[in-house]
Design a protein around this motif. Structure first.
Motif, PDB file in Angstrom:
ATOM      1  N   GLN A   6       0.875  -1.556  -0.148  1.00 39.86           N
ATOM      2  CA  GLN A   6       0.179  -0.092  -0.404  1.00 39.86           C
ATOM      3  C   GLN A   6       0.982   0.950  -0.253  1.00 39.86           C
ATOM      4  O   GLN A   6       2.638   0.985   0.587  1.00 39.86           O
ATOM      5  CB  GLN A   6      -0.520  -0.145   1.099  1.00 39.86           C
ATOM      6  N   ASP A   7       0.383   2.457  -0.419  1.00 44.43           N
ATOM      7  CA  ASP A   7       1.142   3.363  -0.760  1.00 44.43           C
ATOM      8  C   ASP A   7       1.568   4.352   0.789  1.00 44.43           C
ATOM      9  O   ASP A   7       3.155   4.640   0.808  1.00 44.43           O
ATOM     10  CB  ASP A   7       0.629   3.980  -1.664  1.00 44.43           C
ATOM     11  N   SER A   8       0.539   3.948   1.369  1.00 47.73           N
ATOM     12  CA  SER A   8       0.964   4.731   2.842  1.00 47.73           C
ATOM     13  C   SER A   8       1.647   4.012   3.855  1.00 47.73           C
ATOM     14  O   SER A   8       1.864   4.351   4.482  1.00 47.73           O
ATOM     15  CB  SER A   8      -0.218   4.793   3.318  1.00 47.73           C
ATOM     16  N   TYR A   9       2.166   2.588   3.678  1.00 47.61           N
ATOM     17  CA  TYR A   9       3.436   1.700   3.617  1.00 47.61           C
ATOM     18  C   TYR A   9       4.371   1.436   3.056  1.00 47.61           C
ATOM     19  O   TYR A   9       5.808   0.406   3.942  1.00 47.61           O
ATOM     20  CB  TYR A   9       2.229   0.165   4.149  1.00 47.61           C
ATOM     21  N   GLN A  10       4.425   1.861   2.649  1.00 49.32           N
ATOM     22  CA  GLN A  10       6.130   2.198   1.442  1.00 49.32           C
ATOM     23  C   GLN A  10       7.320   1.947   2.700  1.00 49.32           C
ATOM     24  O   GLN A  10       8.177   1.890   2.229  1.00 49.32           O
ATOM     25  CB  GLN A  10       5.781   3.203   0.190  1.00 49.32           C
ATOM     26  N   TYR A  11       7.466   2.915   2.909  1.00 51.42           N
ATOM     27  CA  TYR A  11       8.164   3.612   4.292  1.00 51.42           C
ATOM     28  C   TYR A  11       8.622   1.824   4.931  1.00 51.42           C
ATOM     29  O   TYR A  11       9.709   2.188   5.138  1.00 51.42           O
ATOM     30  CB  TYR A  11       7.949   4.949   5.157  1.00 51.42           C
ATOM     31  N   LEU A  12       8.370   1.183   5.059  1.00 55.00           N
ATOM     32  CA  LEU A  12       8.616  -0.176   6.217  1.00 55.00           C
ATOM     33  C   LEU A  12       8.770  -1.295   5.559  1.00 55.00           C
ATOM     34  O   LEU A  12       9.162  -1.928   5.383  1.00 55.00           O
ATOM     35  CB  LEU A  12       6.796  -0.601   6.764  1.00 55.00           C
ATOM     36  N   LYS A  13       8.393  -0.702   4.013  1.00 56.95           N
ATOM     37  CA  LYS A  13       9.338  -1.939   2.866  1.00 56.95           C
ATOM     38  C   LYS A  13      10.613  -2.694   3.095  1.00 56.95           C
ATOM     39  O   LYS A  13      11.273  -3.436   3.753  1.00 56.95           O
ATOM     40  CB  LYS A  13       9.598  -1.336   1.013  1.00 56.95           C
ATOM     41  N   PRO A  14      11.768  -1.794   2.975  1.00 59.27           N
ATOM     42  CA  PRO A  14      13.393  -2.741   3.180  1.00 59.27           C
ATOM     43  C   PRO A  14      13.516  -3.346   5.252  1.00 59.27           C
ATOM     44  O   PRO A  14      13.421  -4.349   5.485  1.00 59.27           O
ATOM     45  CB  PRO A  14      13.393  -1.068   3.788  1.00 59.27           C
TER      46      PRO A  14
END
Length: 254
Positions: A6-14
Motif C-alpha cells: 500500500q502506498d502509505s506503508y512503502q516506508y516499511l518495505k526495507p
C-alpha cells in the motif's frame, strides 16, 4: 521475490523484507500449522505476518500462471472490504516467491489488531456478557456485508474478531483469501451463517434480526438458517467419521 505495498506503508518495505529473511527466528507465533501466523514489531509497528505454505506440485503451476495467490487475494480483498466500510485489519503488503515456472511461498502482511474475543469464544465462554446484543450487532454487520455484495466463504467462528467500543461492539474479519463479490440472493445469504454455531438459540437471535433487516418472516428465516446449519454439521461430522475410520484402517494395516 515480488512485493506489492500500500502506498502509505512503502516506508516499511526495507524492514518488512528484512523481517521475512529472519521469519523463523523472530516474532510471536499465533498459529503454526499449514500456514504460519506471527506478530512481528517492525519500526515501532506491530504487524501480522501470515506465511502461506508452499503449494503442491499442481498448484505451483496454477498459482504461477493461472490464479492469484492466497496472499494476493488476501491483500486485494482486504482493500475492497475497507473501501466498503467492512472491518478488517489494514492491508500493508503481500510478497510472493516465484521462479520462471514455479510458485513458492507467499506472505500477507497486515496491521495487528487486538480484540476482546472472537466469535468462537462467544460460543464457548459462558463468562461473556451481552451475548444477545453482540449477536444482533454481528447480524447487522453481516447484513451490511451482504448488502455490499460481499460473500465471505470462510465465515467461521475463528475468523471474526470482536471488540467492545463504548456501549457497542465492532467486528473485524480475518483470513480473507476466499471471497466472492456479487449480488447475493436470499438463500445464499442465509447459508452464509451455516458454520457459525451448533446452538439453535444463537440462530433464533440472528435469524430474527436478519429477517427484520430484510423485511422477511422471522420464523421462516430462522428455520431456513437452522436447516442449512444442521446440514453443514451433519456433513462435517460424517466427513470426520470417515477420516477417522480410514486412519484406523491404515494403522491396522501397518
Amino acid at each position: 521475490m515480488k512485493s506489492v505495498y500500500q502506498d502509505s506503508y512503502q516506508y516499511l518495505k526495507p524492514s518488512i523484507e528484512g523481517a521475512i529473511t529472519r521469519f523463523d527466528q523472530i516474532g510471536k507465533s499465533l498459529h503454526d500449522g499449514r500456514n504460519v501466523v506471527k506478530v512481528i514489531d517492525v519500526d515501532g509497528e506491530s504487524l501480522n505476518f501470515k506465511r502461506f505454505r508452499k503449494p503442491n506440485a499442481i498448484n505451483k503451476i496454477v498459482y504461477r500462471f493461472f490464479r492469484k495467490s492466497k496472499a494476493q487475494r488476501s491483500f486485494e480483498y482486504a482493500t475492497i472490504l475497507m473501501e466498503k466500510g467492512i472491518g478488517t485489519p489494514d492491508p500493508i503488503a503481500y510478497l510472493e516467491q516465484k521462479s520462471l515456472f514455479n510458485f513458492g511461498i507467499s506472505f500477507y502482511i497486515s496491521k495487528q489488531l487486538n480484540c476482546d474475543f472472537t466469535y468462537r469464544e462467544l460460543i464457548n465462554d459462558d463468562s461473556i456478557e451481552d451475548k444477545e446484543q453482540i449477536l444482533k450487532e454481528f447480524t447487522r454487520f453481516i447484513y451490511h456485508m451482504h448488502e455490499s455484495g460481499v460473500y465471505f466463504l470462510d465465515n467461521s467462528p475463528g475468523n471474526t474478531l470482536i471488540a467492545k467500543v463504548g456501549d457497542h461492539y465492532e467486528f473485524t474479519l480475518v483470513d480473507l483469501n476466499r471471497m466472492k463479490f456479487y449480488e447475493i440472493p436470499w438463500d445464499d445469504r442465509l447459508k452464509n451463517f451455516e458454520r457459525l454455531s451448533p446452538h439453535k438459540w444463537m440462530y433464533e437471535v440472528m435469524g430474527k434480526e436478519y429477517a427484520t433487516l430484510s423485511r422477511k418472516r422471522p420464523e421462516e428465516t430462522i428455520a431456513q438458517m437452522w436447516k442449512y446449519t444442521q446440514d453443514f454439521q451433519e456433513a462435517f461430522h460424517r466427513k470426520k467419521r470417515l477420516k477417522n475410520k480410514f486412519k484406523s484402517i491404515f494403522k491396522g494395516n501397518k
